[in-house]
Design an enzyme around this catalytic site. Structure first.
Site, PDB file in Angstrom:
ATOM      1  CB  CYS A 141     -23.374   7.375  -5.280  1.00 50.60           C
ATOM      2  SG  CYS A 141     -22.434   7.205  -3.760  1.00 50.60           S
TER       3      CYS A 141
ATOM      4  CG  HIS B  72     -21.347  10.038  -7.976  1.00 52.80           C
ATOM      5  ND1 HIS B  72     -21.595  10.835  -6.882  1.00 52.80           N
ATOM      6  CD2 HIS B  72     -20.801   8.896  -7.496  1.00 52.80           C
ATOM      7  CE1 HIS B  72     -21.218  10.193  -5.793  1.00 52.80           C
ATOM      8  NE2 HIS B  72     -20.728   9.016  -6.130  1.00 52.80           N
TER       9      HIS B  72
ATOM     10  CG  ASN C  55     -18.810   9.696  -3.013  1.00 47.66           C
ATOM     11  OD1 ASN C  55     -19.888  10.267  -3.155  1.00 47.66           O
ATOM     12  ND2 ASN C  55     -18.614   8.430  -3.322  1.00 47.66           N
TER      13      ASN C  55
HETATM   14  N1  COA Z   1      -4.343   5.546   3.257  1.00 53.18           N
HETATM   15  C1  COA Z   1      -3.257   4.804   3.012  1.00 53.18           C
HETATM   16  N2  COA Z   1      -3.340   3.553   2.533  1.00 53.18           N
HETATM   17  C2  COA Z   1      -4.565   3.058   2.290  1.00 53.18           C
HETATM   18  C3  COA Z   1      -5.744   3.790   2.524  1.00 53.18           C
HETATM   19  C4  COA Z   1      -5.587   5.078   3.028  1.00 53.18           C
HETATM   20  N3  COA Z   1      -6.643   5.880   3.292  1.00 53.18           N
HETATM   21  N4  COA Z   1      -6.789   3.028   2.181  1.00 53.18           N
HETATM   22  C5  COA Z   1      -6.323   1.868   1.736  1.00 53.18           C
HETATM   23  N5  COA Z   1      -4.968   1.864   1.818  1.00 53.18           N
HETATM   24  C6  COA Z   1      -4.032   0.823   1.457  1.00 53.18           C
HETATM   25  C7  COA Z   1      -4.659  -0.538   1.467  1.00 53.18           C
HETATM   26  O1  COA Z   1      -4.655  -1.071   2.776  1.00 53.18           O
HETATM   27  C8  COA Z   1      -3.752  -1.294   0.533  1.00 53.18           C
HETATM   28  O2  COA Z   1      -2.588  -1.681   1.243  1.00 53.18           O
HETATM   29  P1  COA Z   1      -1.934  -3.118   0.999  1.00 53.18           P
HETATM   30  O3  COA Z   1      -1.560  -3.127  -0.459  1.00 53.18           O
HETATM   31  O4  COA Z   1      -0.793  -3.089   1.937  1.00 53.18           O
HETATM   32  O5  COA Z   1      -3.010  -4.092   1.344  1.00 53.18           O
HETATM   33  C9  COA Z   1      -3.332  -0.252  -0.494  1.00 53.18           C
HETATM   34  O6  COA Z   1      -3.602   1.022   0.116  1.00 53.18           O
HETATM   35  C10 COA Z   1      -4.069  -0.345  -1.811  1.00 53.18           C
HETATM   36  O7  COA Z   1      -5.433  -0.421  -1.490  1.00 53.18           O
HETATM   37  P2  COA Z   1      -6.491  -0.602  -2.634  1.00 53.18           P
HETATM   38  O8  COA Z   1      -7.858  -0.715  -2.029  1.00 53.18           O
HETATM   39  O9  COA Z   1      -6.030  -1.643  -3.583  1.00 53.18           O
HETATM   40  O10 COA Z   1      -6.330   0.837  -3.338  1.00 53.18           O
HETATM   41  P3  COA Z   1      -6.978   1.349  -4.654  1.00 53.18           P
HETATM   42  O11 COA Z   1      -5.956   1.830  -5.564  1.00 53.18           O
HETATM   43  O12 COA Z   1      -8.022   0.400  -5.184  1.00 53.18           O
HETATM   44  O13 COA Z   1      -7.760   2.631  -4.127  1.00 53.18           O
HETATM   45  C11 COA Z   1      -9.973   3.316  -3.477  1.00 53.18           C
HETATM   46  C12 COA Z   1      -8.754   2.486  -3.141  1.00 53.18           C
HETATM   47  C13 COA Z   1     -11.037   3.097  -2.420  1.00 53.18           C
HETATM   48  C14 COA Z   1      -9.570   4.772  -3.512  1.00 53.18           C
HETATM   49  C15 COA Z   1     -10.486   2.890  -4.850  1.00 53.18           C
HETATM   50  O14 COA Z   1     -10.591   1.493  -4.903  1.00 53.18           O
HETATM   51  C16 COA Z   1     -11.809   3.497  -5.192  1.00 53.18           C
HETATM   52  O15 COA Z   1     -11.916   4.687  -5.328  1.00 53.18           O
HETATM   53  N6  COA Z   1     -12.823   2.661  -5.377  1.00 53.18           N
HETATM   54  C17 COA Z   1     -14.134   3.122  -5.763  1.00 53.18           C
HETATM   55  C18 COA Z   1     -14.755   3.834  -4.641  1.00 53.18           C
HETATM   56  C19 COA Z   1     -16.050   4.402  -5.017  1.00 53.18           C
HETATM   57  O16 COA Z   1     -16.189   4.913  -6.078  1.00 53.18           O
HETATM   58  N7  COA Z   1     -16.985   4.306  -4.106  1.00 53.18           N
HETATM   59  C20 COA Z   1     -18.239   4.915  -4.157  1.00 53.18           C
HETATM   60  C21 COA Z   1     -19.002   4.517  -5.354  1.00 53.18           C
HETATM   61  S1  COA Z   1     -20.363   5.548  -5.372  1.00 53.18           S
END
Ligand code: COA
Length: 325
Positions: free
Chosen positions: A115, A252, A282
């Site tokens: 990214c 980004h 993204n």
């Molecule tokens: N739909 C519904 N629920 C989902 C899901 C989806 N698409 N994806 C994950 N969940 C669930 C998980 O299973 C978890 O459930 P649980 O509590 O029962 O285990 C819950 O949602 C919370 O998941 P979590 O990973 O803690 O959520 P979060 O608030 O951290 O959000 C992201 C997840 C991926 C959106 C977030 O962590 C993020 O954006 N991270 C950075 C990603 C990024 O920038 N990547 C590229 C860098 S270049």
């Protein structure tokens, strides 16, 4: 004393025709439009058609950037494609783009910083131009992440999209102050200790297959907020300005909450931030040039404004570029 700087003289973008909404994903996956929008800001993403390659996306964006700059293929002597989803293991996707465009001079290569790829590619091309080794450079971010997503993993597949953006760099002279136009500064970082937090579980030397994207989302989120705050501070300090001087933040586009946190840290209000994540998701290395192209095209970014680019990605890699437009 006059110094040489790279000027961005044209921008272009391309998105595949097919657009997939959150609700369409929710029909096949245990997720909801509400969850995706509230956690990420994403409403939809574009997905490349069967047979549509990263080089095709890149070529379409590059053609528009060349048109915007008023140049032809004969004016280009450097093609850099930032991508983590190349057409083939080799040759570089940049050589396919070169062939598609009819560029026959100079050199062409890919840059792999996921990214952060566009910021890495821009930095490299900027150095070529400043050293007099290029008089016309195409810097492209292009991705088909849909091909490396595990469509059964709801934690990752909802986050990404396909697309491409391109800019043209040309040399220009100036006194070298922060008021003079051109790329003012670039800063790059990497810390491979975190490589297992965001990676693809395949490749020619390991599984001989392309593999799928794997991510510890929460950890990536925490590191992104910290690293991007450092990246924007570093850019401000290097140019002797504060956040109030920044006309546009072009970040980004990984997560709306990460974008908002970085803008708050920088002290810029949301009306000075270019946001495309709602429509593009993204697109990895393509996200910054896609956003730039949109904001230049609709007249938001104008000549003389101070524009700050920042990105963070797998590796981890991260960095920034400050541009006087
Ligand atoms: N739909 C519904 N629920 C989902 C899901 C989806 N698409 N994806 C994950 N969940 C669930 C998980 O299973 C978890 O459930 P649980 O509590 O029962 O285990 C819950 O949602 C919370 O998941 P979590 O990973 O803690 O959520 P979060 O608030 O951290 O959000 C992201 C997840 C991926 C959106 C977030 O962590 C993020 O954006 N991270 C950075 C990603 C990024 O920038 N990547 C590229 C860098 S270049």
């Amino acid at each position: 004393m006059t110094i040489k700087r790279s000027h961005i003289t044209g921008c272009g973008a391309y998105l595949p025709e097919r657009c997939v909404t959150n609700s369409e994903l929710a029909a096949a996956l245990d997720t909801t439009d509400e969850w995706i929008q509230s956690r990420t800001g994403i409403r939809q993403r574009h997905i490349a058609a069967d047979g549509e390659l990263t080089s095709d996306l890149a070529t379409n964006a590059a053609r528009k950037a060349l048109d915007a700059a008023g140049l032809t293929a004969d004016d280009i002597d450097l093609v850099v494609v930032a991508t983590a989803t190349p057409d083939l293991t080799f040759p570089a996707t940049a050589t396919q783009v070169q062939a598609n465009l009819g560029v026959t001079r100079g050199c062409a290569f890919d840059v792999q910083a996921v990214c952060t790829g566009f910021v890495y590619a821009l930095t490299i091309a900027d150095n070529f131009v400043q050293l007099g080794q290029s008089r016309g450079a195409l810097v492209i971010g292009a991705e088909t992440f849909s091909r490396i997503l595990d469509w059964n993993d709801r934690g990752t597949c909802v986050l990404f999209g396909d697309g491409a953006g391109a800019v043209v760099l040309q040399p220009g002279e100036g006194a070298g102050t922060v008021e003079d136009r051109g790329i003012l500064s670039t800063h790059l970082h990497a810390d491979g200790r975190y490589k297992d937090m965001l990676y693809v579980d395949g490749g020619p030397s390991t599984t001989q297959l392309a593999g799928f994207l794997r991510m510890e989302g929460k950890e990536v989120f925490k590191h992104a907020v910290v690293n991007l705050a450092q990246a924007v501070d570093e850019a401000l300090e290097a140019n002797g300005v504060d956040g109030a001087a920044v006309d546009w933040l072009v970040p980004h586009q990984a997560n709306r909450r990460i974008i908002d946190a970085t803008a708050r840290k920088l002290g810029v209000t949301s009306d000075k931030v270019v946001v495309t994540i709602d429509r593009h998701a993204n697109t990895s290395a393509a996200s910054i040039p896609l956003a730039l192209s949109e904001a230049v095209g609709d007249g938001r970014i104008t000549r003389g404004q101070l524009v700050l680019l920042e990105a963070m990605g797998g590796g981890f890699t991260w960095g920034s570029a400050m541009v006087r437009w």
